[in-house]
Design a protein around this motif. Structure first.
Motif, PDB file in Angstrom:
ATOM      1  N   ALA A 216      -8.633  -4.141   8.052  1.00 39.79           N
ATOM      2  CA  ALA A 216      -7.521  -4.442   8.955  1.00 39.79           C
ATOM      3  C   ALA A 216      -7.123  -5.912   8.904  1.00 39.79           C
ATOM      4  O   ALA A 216      -5.936  -6.252   8.899  1.00 39.79           O
ATOM      5  CB  ALA A 216      -7.891  -4.045  10.390  1.00 39.79           C
TER       6      ALA A 216
ATOM      7  N   ARG B 251      -6.278  -0.053  14.442  1.00 37.59           N
ATOM      8  CA  ARG B 251      -6.140   1.195  13.685  1.00 37.59           C
ATOM      9  C   ARG B 251      -4.884   1.188  12.825  1.00 37.59           C
ATOM     10  O   ARG B 251      -4.902   1.637  11.673  1.00 37.59           O
ATOM     11  CB  ARG B 251      -6.116   2.386  14.635  1.00 37.59           C
TER      12      ARG B 251
ATOM     13  N   SER C 255       0.816  -1.213   0.000  1.00 44.08           N
ATOM     14  CA  SER C 255       0.000   0.000   0.000  1.00 44.08           C
ATOM     15  C   SER C 255       0.849   1.262   0.000  1.00 44.08           C
ATOM     16  O   SER C 255       0.361   2.355  -0.288  1.00 44.08           O
ATOM     17  CB  SER C 255      -0.917   0.023   1.224  1.00 44.08           C
TER      18      SER C 255
ATOM     19  N   ALA D 159      -5.517  -1.179   9.889  1.00 44.02           N
ATOM     20  CA  ALA D 159      -6.492  -0.622   8.943  1.00 44.02           C
ATOM     21  C   ALA D 159      -5.859   0.458   8.071  1.00 44.02           C
ATOM     22  O   ALA D 159      -6.111   0.522   6.859  1.00 44.02           O
ATOM     23  CB  ALA D 159      -7.684  -0.060   9.706  1.00 44.02           C
ATOM     24  N   GLU D 160      -5.024   1.311   8.663  1.00 43.43           N
ATOM     25  CA  GLU D 160      -4.424   2.383   7.878  1.00 43.43           C
ATOM     26  C   GLU D 160      -3.299   1.872   6.983  1.00 43.43           C
ATOM     27  O   GLU D 160      -3.101   2.387   5.875  1.00 43.43           O
ATOM     28  CB  GLU D 160      -3.936   3.494   8.808  1.00 43.43           C
TER      29      GLU D 160
ATOM     30  N   ASP E 101      -4.815   0.528   3.921  1.00 42.95           N
ATOM     31  CA  ASP E 101      -5.299   1.586   3.034  1.00 42.95           C
ATOM     32  C   ASP E 101      -6.699   1.288   2.481  1.00 42.95           C
ATOM     33  O   ASP E 101      -6.939   1.295   1.271  1.00 42.95           O
ATOM     34  CB  ASP E 101      -4.315   1.790   1.884  1.00 42.95           C
ATOM     35  N   GLY E 102      -7.623   0.995   3.434  1.00 34.99           N
ATOM     36  CA  GLY E 102      -9.011   0.793   3.047  1.00 34.99           C
ATOM     37  C   GLY E 102      -9.378  -0.625   2.667  1.00 34.99           C
ATOM     38  O   GLY E 102     -10.543  -0.893   2.329  1.00 34.99           O
TER      39      GLY E 102
ATOM     40  N   GLN F  35       1.945   2.566   2.593  1.00 37.91           N
ATOM     41  CA  GLN F  35       1.645   3.277   3.827  1.00 37.91           C
ATOM     42  C   GLN F  35       2.643   2.893   4.920  1.00 37.91           C
ATOM     43  O   GLN F  35       3.094   1.747   5.000  1.00 37.91           O
ATOM     44  CB  GLN F  35       0.229   2.960   4.305  1.00 37.91           C
TER      45      GLN F  35
ATOM     46  N   ARG G   7       3.556   4.085   9.276  1.00 44.58           N
ATOM     47  CA  ARG G   7       3.185   4.876  10.437  1.00 44.58           C
ATOM     48  C   ARG G   7       4.250   4.736  11.516  1.00 44.58           C
ATOM     49  O   ARG G   7       4.927   3.708  11.626  1.00 44.58           O
ATOM     50  CB  ARG G   7       1.827   4.420  11.006  1.00 44.58           C
TER      51      ARG G   7
ATOM     52  N   TYR H 226      -1.033   4.200  17.316  1.00 49.15           N
ATOM     53  CA  TYR H 226      -0.747   2.942  16.634  1.00 49.15           C
ATOM     54  C   TYR H 226       0.137   2.093  17.549  1.00 49.15           C
ATOM     55  O   TYR H 226       1.055   2.603  18.189  1.00 49.15           O
ATOM     56  CB  TYR H 226      -0.027   3.202  15.314  1.00 49.15           C
TER      57      TYR H 226
END
Length: 245
Positions: A177, A166, A120, A169-170, A173-174, A122, A124, A207
């Motif tokens: 999770a 959380r 993704s 899930a992030e 990226d949609g 992504q 964090r 997170y």
């Protein structure tokens, strides 16, 4: 002189036969009394068991935290302590075998780390907790999917990770999770298989990720060398907390 046992029993049965209504009422009274006593005792025992279960599962009042003092307040300012004790898995094992009333012992440490998923793109900055496998029984973790790592995986430094809902899930990226179960994410650049995703809860912020304690040095890096691992000791009963301390 008392009547023989058989004669006394015969008189008793005759009295019961001659007065059937009184016999029925007396018997019914005894049955109701005993049943009421049993019901009250069962109800009180059930309520006690329920209360203990709720306390153990929803609070940490039965858990004693033991952490080294790393700072002292001297002359109006905090002064770092040199050569403070650093707990190890061996200390946890010794405590588990020797502490009275200890139902479970875990060793944990925490620090920041970057967690990302290549598919993704992504990533964090998460609070990463490294803990022995026994911590699953002390942290009251609720899983949406997957599981916690095992003692063998911890001992072998198996590259696995458990993510908060959380964070998962992030990173997904949609895509959901639970989609990350079985996928590999990078924790501070090192690939780790996602084996568990925690359940979401109202007001979830930040997170979090959980890794085997054996991976502390590589997962947390310099922050681990500056940290003071803590021992979590779980009392078998609420009444044992003071004695355990």
């Amino acid at each position: 002189m008392s009547l023989p046992v058989f004669a006394a029993a015969g008189i008793g049965f005759d009295a019961l036969r001659v007065n059937p209504l009184r016999t029925i009422l007396s018997t019914l009274g005894v049955i109701i009394g005993v049943a009421a006593l049993v019901a009250v005792l069962a109800l009180s025992d059930g309520l006690e068991a329920f209360a203990r279960s709720e306390i153990e599962q929803t609070t940490d009042v039965q858990t004693v935290s033991v952490r080294a003092r790393t700072y002292n307040y001297v002359g109006g300012q905090w002064v770092p302590v040199r050569n403070f004790p650093v707990f190890s898995p061996r200390d946890a094992n010794d405590l588990r075998g020797n502490a009275a009333h200890a139902g479970g012992v875990a060793l944990t440490a925490a620090g920041p780390a970057t967690v990302g998923w290549g598919r993704s793109g992504q990533e964090r900055s998460a609070n990463v907790t490294v803990a022995t496998a026994s911590a699953v029984d002390l942290m009251n973790l609720d899983f949406a999917a997957g599981r916690f790592y095992t003692p063998i995986e911890d001992a072998r430094n198996t590259p696995v990770v458990v993510l908060s809902n959380r964070l998962a899930a992030e990173l997904a990226d949609g895509r959901g999770a639970e989609r990350l179960i079985g996928e590999f994410v990078r924790v501070n650049g090192a690939p780790r298989e996602v084996i568990g995703v925690l359940r979401a809860y109202p007001g979830e912020r930040g997170y979090a990720a959980y890794l085997p304690y054996s991976s502390a040095a590589t997962a947390l890096g310099a922050s681990f060398t500056r940290s003071a691992p803590q021992l979590l000791v779980h009392a078998r009963r609420v009444e044992d907390v003071d004695t355990l301390e």
